[in-house]
Design an enzyme around this catalytic site. Structure first.
Site, mmCIF file in Angstrom:
data_model
loop_
_atom_site.group_PDB
_atom_site.id
_atom_site.type_symbol
_atom_site.label_atom_id
_atom_site.label_comp_id
_atom_site.label_asym_id
_atom_site.label_seq_id
_atom_site.Cartn_x
_atom_site.Cartn_y
_atom_site.Cartn_z
ATOM 1 C CG HIS A 1 76.648 64.521 89.324
ATOM 2 N ND1 HIS A 1 77.885 64.163 89.292
ATOM 3 C CD2 HIS A 1 76.333 65.259 88.167
ATOM 4 C CE1 HIS A 1 78.552 64.630 87.398
ATOM 5 N NE2 HIS A 1 77.590 64.755 87.621
ATOM 6 C CE1 TYR B 1 76.461 71.971 83.960
ATOM 7 C CE2 TYR B 1 77.172 71.340 86.195
ATOM 8 C CZ TYR B 1 76.991 70.867 84.942
ATOM 9 O OH TYR B 1 77.405 69.805 84.322
ATOM 10 C CG ASN C 1 82.471 64.104 85.318
ATOM 11 O OD1 ASN C 1 81.920 64.547 86.510
ATOM 12 N ND2 ASN C 1 81.638 63.395 84.121
#
Ligand code: HDD
Length: 694
Positions: free
Chosen positions: A74, A361, A147
């Site tokens: 991303h 993350y 998404n």
């Protein structure tokens, strides 16, 4: 010292919030006035530069360190600010404050992205789009990192590094960039039947959206809503664009990437700058354990959807993006989404993909942003009051005072304490026991049945595009065994699908690959997964490109403009020369773009308004020929002025015009044309059933 004095001296407020104090002239980063920003300090005008020139060194040192590592996936993204408004209170179901009261507004930051390409790649890659939303709620930040496709490639986070290695550029040669159409990707997914459902979505037009504004978003995983009393309800999150879904064709995507690699970010920037604020409804599917148990799939399996037809969507709020970023790096690049960021009332499930994400993350931000204090950055900072004893680390921006940096303590009686009760972040009291094992549950074993539902729920046009996408991608695969293996997997989805792809590849149809469990044929279609079965029915937010030449009738141009404005659409005037044209009365008409730089792929529908002489000139201009033939072959609605015949003849379109082509000779024609444009594409023009549609 007073707050103002501290700020004036340090540029840092008492709360530790850094800000730049505007000086009258340029300064170094240490605040010293810069005497000359063009010439370094030298011994004599032609002599050596002096090491003592800290003004030069400061400038170059800062420049040398402007880049940080891009996101491992991303990397290419685009952000915007906005607001989320609760439209339905859910207090019985969740303690989440942002859903507590109708009308409650919560500030948000959204970042859209592609997955595989580097930060400098193009916008219209065939790829999944990230749809990450940070809600700055009154009880902390909640990051819904989703998404535009509701399922994922893999069932377990353990496989994520392999997936990403396979889809990104080959490590030896460093290409292909931003493409799944290469051996390593198809090798990996063809060896991994659980990815079949996702590849069908990825080969559908969902992966080439027309705009961020016209795509859906999904939380993908099943989450939990937790009420004040601890009761849990399963929840799946959906973002529904108010302007409806829309995609481009693959041939358009390829051309758009050349004409405007920033097509999606420019579209969002333009919309926000012109006050056309994009909106999405937040809808939820809510269900209990009994409903989950009755579904034919495991709700913890992220390669499956819960069909909207089984558990209907309920709209609970609306997201409006209303502000561009002020600085792309400070905000879009530095925003740190973490799936672990939840707030009281929202919880996780045992989806093994989600559990792995909750580590990844947070972890990745350390290498991207350099240390744990990324939470201080303005775009990441929670907007609610905060109190903690975390200390120090690289780039600490706070200036915590006093000797107490631990808890429990007896000294700081007024200091922060843990919170119990209704306001606390709670975890669902899920009983957990079992031997430690690395086993995949049986309930995750069916990899094809829902892929088949997706395929059968598409319209013939959408099926054509899916077939063409597989054929395109697998044709880029050099190793024949990979192509064969992929088609063998797809035989478990649908024989006709596999046969059409095999025909497109010139491949003998292989037998079906082995299935762990029988493919179910009793599952109903799910019309909600088809974009064309759910058309927006509006041209609002779209762009009409109008090609004009000298001698154009001004009234026709004005008529189209008015009609488009009434439809909520924008008009871009294109001409052979950017300096504009002279209309039929000889008056100047300003235009927005030059023909060579504004091909019809950039527009949702096109019109061509010319004089006879203008049309004759266009007929021999390759850019004009492409303008009309591309629009025609991309099934767009065309408005054709009365003098277009030379261009139509030259391009072989004369006599081939159809119901999607409108002769524009009056304002009434313009009205009919714009009304038709609400259908977005004239699909009957495209042949159905072949392996290679446009
Ligand atoms: Fe991820 C970024 C979405 C699975 C690891 N992911 C990232 C972003 C989005 C998603 C939208 C960009 C956020 C931004 O704009 O900054 N990812 C998903 C979805 C998944 C998913 C919807 C499946 C349901 N991701 C996934 C797994 C892992 C990761 C299984 C690792 C185990 N994802 C990451 C990451 C990234 C990331 C490496 C790169 C940059 C970042 O996190 O901040 O941690």
């Amino acid at each position: 010292m007073a707050d103002e004095q501290i700020e004036a001296v340090t540029g840092v407020g008492r709360g530790g919030e850094p800000h730049q104090v505007a000086a009258e002239g340029l300064t170094t980063s240490q605040g010293a006035p810069v005497p000359d920003n063009q010439n370094s300090l030298r011994a004599g005008a032609r002599g050596p530069a002096l090491l003592e020139d800290f003004v030069l060194r400061d400038k170059i040192f800062r420049f040398d360190h402007e880049r940080i590592p891009e996101r491992v996936v991303h990397a290419r993204g685009y952000g915007a600010h906005g607001v989320f408004e609760c439209t339905r209170s859910l207090t019985e179901i969740t303690a989440a404050d942002l859903f507590g009261e109708v009308g409650r507004q919560t500030e948000v930051f959204v970042r859209f992205s592609t997955v595989a390409g580097r930060a400098g790649s193009f916008d219209l890659a065939r790829d999944v789009r990230g749809f990450a939303v940070k809600f700055y709620t009154r009880e902390g930040n909640w990051d819904l990192v989703g998404n535009n496709i509701p399922v994922f490639f893999i069932q377990d986070a353990m496989k994520f590094p392999d997936l990403v290695h396979a889809v990104k550029e080959d490590p030896d040669r460093g290409f292909p960039q931003a493409q799944s159409a290469h051996d390593t990707y198809w090798d990996f997914v063809s060896c991994l039947p659980e990815s079949t459902h996702m590849t069908l979505w990825q080969m559908s037009d969902r992966a080439i959206p027309r705009s961020f504004r016209f795509m859906e978003g999904f939380g993908v995983h099943t989450f939990r809503f937790l009420a004040d009393d601890g009761a849990s309800t399963y929840v799946k999150f959906h973002w529904k664009p108010v302007l409806g879904c829309q995609s481009v064709l693959w041939d358009e995507a390829v051309k758009i990437n050349g004409a405007d690699p920033d097509f999606h970010r420019r579209d969002l920037w333009n919309a926000l700058s012109s006050g056309e604020y994009p909106q999405w409804d937040l809808a939820v599917q809510l269900f209990d354990q009994a409903t989950a148990d009755a579904l034919p799939f495991d709700v913890l399996d992220p390669t499956k959807i819960v069909p909207e037809e089984s558990v209907p969507l309920q709209v609970i709020g609306r997201l409006t993006l209303d502000r561009t970023v002020d600085n792309d790096f400070a905000e879009t690049e530095q925003v740190a989404f973490c799936t672990q960021n939840v707030v009281p009332g929202i919880g996780f499930t045992e989806d093994p993909l989600l559990q792995g994400r909750n580590f990844s993350y947070l972890d990745t931000q350390l290498s991207r942003l350099g240390g744990p204090n990324f939470t201080h950055l303005p775009v990441n900072r929670a907007r609610c009051p905060m109190a903690f004893f975390h200390r120090d680390g690289h780039m600490q921006h706070e200036v915590p005072s006093g000797p107490i940096n631990y808890e429990p303590n007896s000294s700081d009686q007024g200091g922060p304490r843990e919170r119990a009760g209704a306001q606390a972040l709670t975890t669902f009291a899920e009983p957990a026991e079992g031997a430690k094992t690395r086993l995949r549950p049986e309930s995750f074993a069916d990899h094809y049945s829902q892929a088949a539902v997706f395929w059968h729920s598409q319209t013939p046009v959408e099926q054509d595009h899916i077939v063409a996408a597989y054929v395109f991608e697998l044709s880029k695969v050099v190793e024949p065994a990979i192509r064969t293996r992929m088609v063998a997997n797809l035989r478990n989805v649908d024989d006709a699908l596999a046969a059409r792809i095999a025909a497109g590849l010139g491949l003998e149809l292989p037998g079906a690959s082995a299935c762990a469990v029988p493919v179910r044929t009793d599952l109903p279609e799910s019309p909600s997964v088809s974009m064309l079965r759910n058309p927006p029915g509006t041209f609002a937010g779209r762009v009409l490109g109008v090609l004009v030449t000298d001698g154009v009738e001004r009234a026709l141009v004005d008529g189209l403009r008015h009609r488009a404005r009434d439809a909520g659409a924008a008009v871009v005037l294109v001409a052979p020369r950017v300096g504009g044209v002279a209309d039929a009365d000889g008056d100047p008409l300003a235009v927005d773009a030059q023909l060579a730089g504004a091909p019809s792929v950039l527009f949702d529908a096109v019109a061509i308004l010319t004089s006879m002489a203008g049309a004759e000139e266009l007929a021999f201009d390759p850019a004009a020929q492409d303008f009309i033939t591309d629009a025609f072959h991309h099934s767009k609605f065309l408005g054709l002025g009365q003098h277009c015949e030379p261009l139509l003849r030259r391009t072989g379109l004369f006599g081939r015009t159809d119901d999607g082509c409108f002769v524009l000779s009056s304002d009434m024609d313009a009205g009919a044309f714009l009304r038709a444009c609400a259908e977005l594409r004239h699909w009957p023009r495209t042949a159905v059933g072949g392996a290679n549609p446009p």
